[in-house]
Enzyme design. Structure first.
Site, PDB file in Angstrom:
ATOM      1  N   ASN A  14       0.818  -1.150  -0.075  1.00 14.60           N
ATOM      2  CA  ASN A  14       0.067   0.071   0.098  1.00 14.60           C
ATOM      3  C   ASN A  14       0.950   1.095   0.161  1.00 14.60           C
ATOM      4  O   ASN A  14       0.611   2.256  -0.728  1.00 14.60           O
ATOM      5  CB  ASN A  14      -1.006  -0.059   1.286  1.00 14.60           C
ATOM      6  CG  ASN A  14      -2.058  -0.647   1.026  1.00 14.60           C
ATOM      7  OD1 ASN A  14      -2.681  -0.613   0.094  1.00 14.60           O
ATOM      8  ND2 ASN A  14      -2.585  -1.745   1.755  1.00 14.60           N
ATOM      9  N   LEU A  85       1.045  -1.197  12.825  1.00 15.36           N
ATOM     10  CA  LEU A  85       0.564  -2.123  13.930  1.00 15.36           C
ATOM     11  C   LEU A  85       0.322  -1.470  15.142  1.00 15.36           C
ATOM     12  O   LEU A  85      -0.604  -1.629  15.629  1.00 15.36           O
ATOM     13  CB  LEU A  85       1.319  -3.438  13.677  1.00 15.36           C
ATOM     14  CG  LEU A  85       1.289  -4.382  12.454  1.00 15.36           C
ATOM     15  CD1 LEU A  85       1.857  -5.546  12.760  1.00 15.36           C
ATOM     16  CD2 LEU A  85       0.044  -4.603  12.114  1.00 15.36           C
ATOM     17  N   LEU A  87      -0.429   1.148  18.270  1.00 16.38           N
ATOM     18  CA  LEU A  87      -1.433   2.267  18.516  1.00 16.38           C
ATOM     19  C   LEU A  87      -0.736   3.408  18.319  1.00 16.38           C
ATOM     20  O   LEU A  87       0.480   3.782  18.990  1.00 16.38           O
ATOM     21  CB  LEU A  87      -1.869   2.176  19.933  1.00 16.38           C
ATOM     22  CG  LEU A  87      -2.965   0.823  20.171  1.00 16.38           C
ATOM     23  CD1 LEU A  87      -3.437   1.072  21.526  1.00 16.38           C
ATOM     24  CD2 LEU A  87      -4.292   1.364  19.205  1.00 16.38           C
ATOM     25  N   ASN A 102      -6.408   5.316   8.829  1.00 17.04           N
ATOM     26  CA  ASN A 102      -5.954   4.162   8.694  1.00 17.04           C
ATOM     27  C   ASN A 102      -6.639   3.378   7.781  1.00 17.04           C
ATOM     28  O   ASN A 102      -7.751   3.584   7.427  1.00 17.04           O
ATOM     29  CB  ASN A 102      -6.036   3.597  10.059  1.00 17.04           C
ATOM     30  CG  ASN A 102      -5.686   2.226  10.142  1.00 17.04           C
ATOM     31  OD1 ASN A 102      -4.335   1.735   9.691  1.00 17.04           O
ATOM     32  ND2 ASN A 102      -6.383   1.286  10.898  1.00 17.04           N
ATOM     33  N   HIS A 104      -8.105  -0.587   7.285  1.00 19.20           N
ATOM     34  CA  HIS A 104      -8.346  -1.820   7.908  1.00 19.20           C
ATOM     35  C   HIS A 104      -8.680  -2.982   7.099  1.00 19.20           C
ATOM     36  O   HIS A 104      -9.650  -2.436   6.181  1.00 19.20           O
ATOM     37  CB  HIS A 104      -9.254  -1.553   9.309  1.00 19.20           C
ATOM     38  CG  HIS A 104      -9.560  -2.820  10.039  1.00 19.20           C
ATOM     39  ND1 HIS A 104      -8.359  -3.065  10.978  1.00 19.20           N
ATOM     40  CD2 HIS A 104     -10.409  -3.689  10.140  1.00 19.20           C
ATOM     41  CE1 HIS A 104      -8.827  -4.290  11.674  1.00 19.20           C
ATOM     42  NE2 HIS A 104      -9.948  -4.414  10.969  1.00 19.20           N
ATOM     43  N   ASP A 145      -9.065   1.302  16.011  1.00 17.61           N
ATOM     44  CA  ASP A 145     -10.156   0.802  15.075  1.00 17.61           C
ATOM     45  C   ASP A 145     -11.599   1.399  15.254  1.00 17.61           C
ATOM     46  O   ASP A 145     -12.576   0.980  14.700  1.00 17.61           O
ATOM     47  CB  ASP A 145     -10.420  -0.525  14.870  1.00 17.61           C
ATOM     48  CG  ASP A 145      -8.914  -1.301  14.456  1.00 17.61           C
ATOM     49  OD1 ASP A 145      -8.231  -0.364  13.529  1.00 17.61           O
ATOM     50  OD2 ASP A 145      -8.735  -2.561  14.508  1.00 17.61           O
ATOM     51  N   GLU A 170      -9.371  -9.083  -0.545  1.00 24.49           N
ATOM     52  CA  GLU A 170      -9.417  -7.929  -0.056  1.00 24.49           C
ATOM     53  C   GLU A 170      -8.161  -7.014  -0.223  1.00 24.49           C
ATOM     54  O   GLU A 170      -8.145  -5.637  -0.597  1.00 24.49           O
ATOM     55  CB  GLU A 170      -9.293  -8.265   1.773  1.00 24.49           C
ATOM     56  CG  GLU A 170      -9.540  -6.930   2.744  1.00 24.49           C
ATOM     57  CD  GLU A 170      -8.079  -6.222   2.765  1.00 24.49           C
ATOM     58  OE1 GLU A 170      -8.591  -4.824   2.879  1.00 24.49           O
ATOM     59  OE2 GLU A 170      -7.301  -6.870   2.741  1.00 24.49           O
TER      60      GLU A 170
END
Length: 194
Positions: A14, A85, A87, A102, A104, A145, A170
């Protein structure tokens, strides 16, 4: 010119996709790639494309006296998490209100939260017998999230799809849609035409 930092932890597909997408833009610059892992292949991808990189393991990531000067030195206006990954520390969220997003690999609020990343997400989707999966782009908040959803894209699943099949379906959504979503958010945030 909106200058973005891309935060990564892994191979960086990405990340590379974003850098290539904005390479010829007159209003968006992928100015910095930051990884919490020194061996993340995303750093190699970025360097090969001429983007500066930095490594910020957990101690540095959570240290405002390290992170803020790093981002200020590169005049960062916006942060994109692309397979990152850890926080994000509160001081960064406070410094970049509604300027951290972000990606997901599931349709939040399903399959989100602590421990839900990468293959763990796709395994959970398979175990739940879902008939579809997808990707979510959302704003980052202090709760994992849980930020406001910006965009979601879906793909159908077949009963005999393996976890790897689910992951690939995905991932194709990410490659197709993520740069355009980032572009749209940047347009709305900075009032620029990309």
């Amino acid at each position: 010119m909106a200058r973005i930092a891309i935060f990564v932890s892994g191979s960086g597909t990405n990340c590379e996709n974003l850098i290539r997408y904005f390479a010829d833009s007159n209003s968006v610059c992928c100015a910095l790639v930051v990884s919490n892992k020194a061996d993340a292949y995303a750093l190699v991808r970025a360097q090969n494309l001429g983007v500066e990189t930095a490594v910020a393991p957990k101690a540095q990531l959570n240290d405002a006296s390290f992170m803020m000067p790093l981002l200020q030195e590169h005049h960062i206006d916006f942060i994109v998490l692309a397979g990152f990954l850890p926080l994000v520390p509160d001081f960064l969220i406070d410094a970049y209100p509604r300027r951290i997003i972000n990606i997901h690999p599931a349709l939040l609020p399903k399959f989100g939260g602590k421990g839900m990343w990468g293959h763990h997400v796709h395994e959970a989707v398979k175990a739940a017998g879902e008939t579809e999966t997808g990707m979510t782009v959302h704003y980052v908040t202090p709760v994992c999230d849980s930020g406001e959803i910006i965009a979601q894209f879906r793909t159908a699943l077949l009963p005999d799809d393996s976890v790897d099949d689910i992951a690939e379906k995905e991932h194709q959504l990410e490659m197709q849609h993520f740069p355009q979503v980032v572009e749209q958010v940047l347009k709305e945030t900075f009032g620029i035409s990309v």
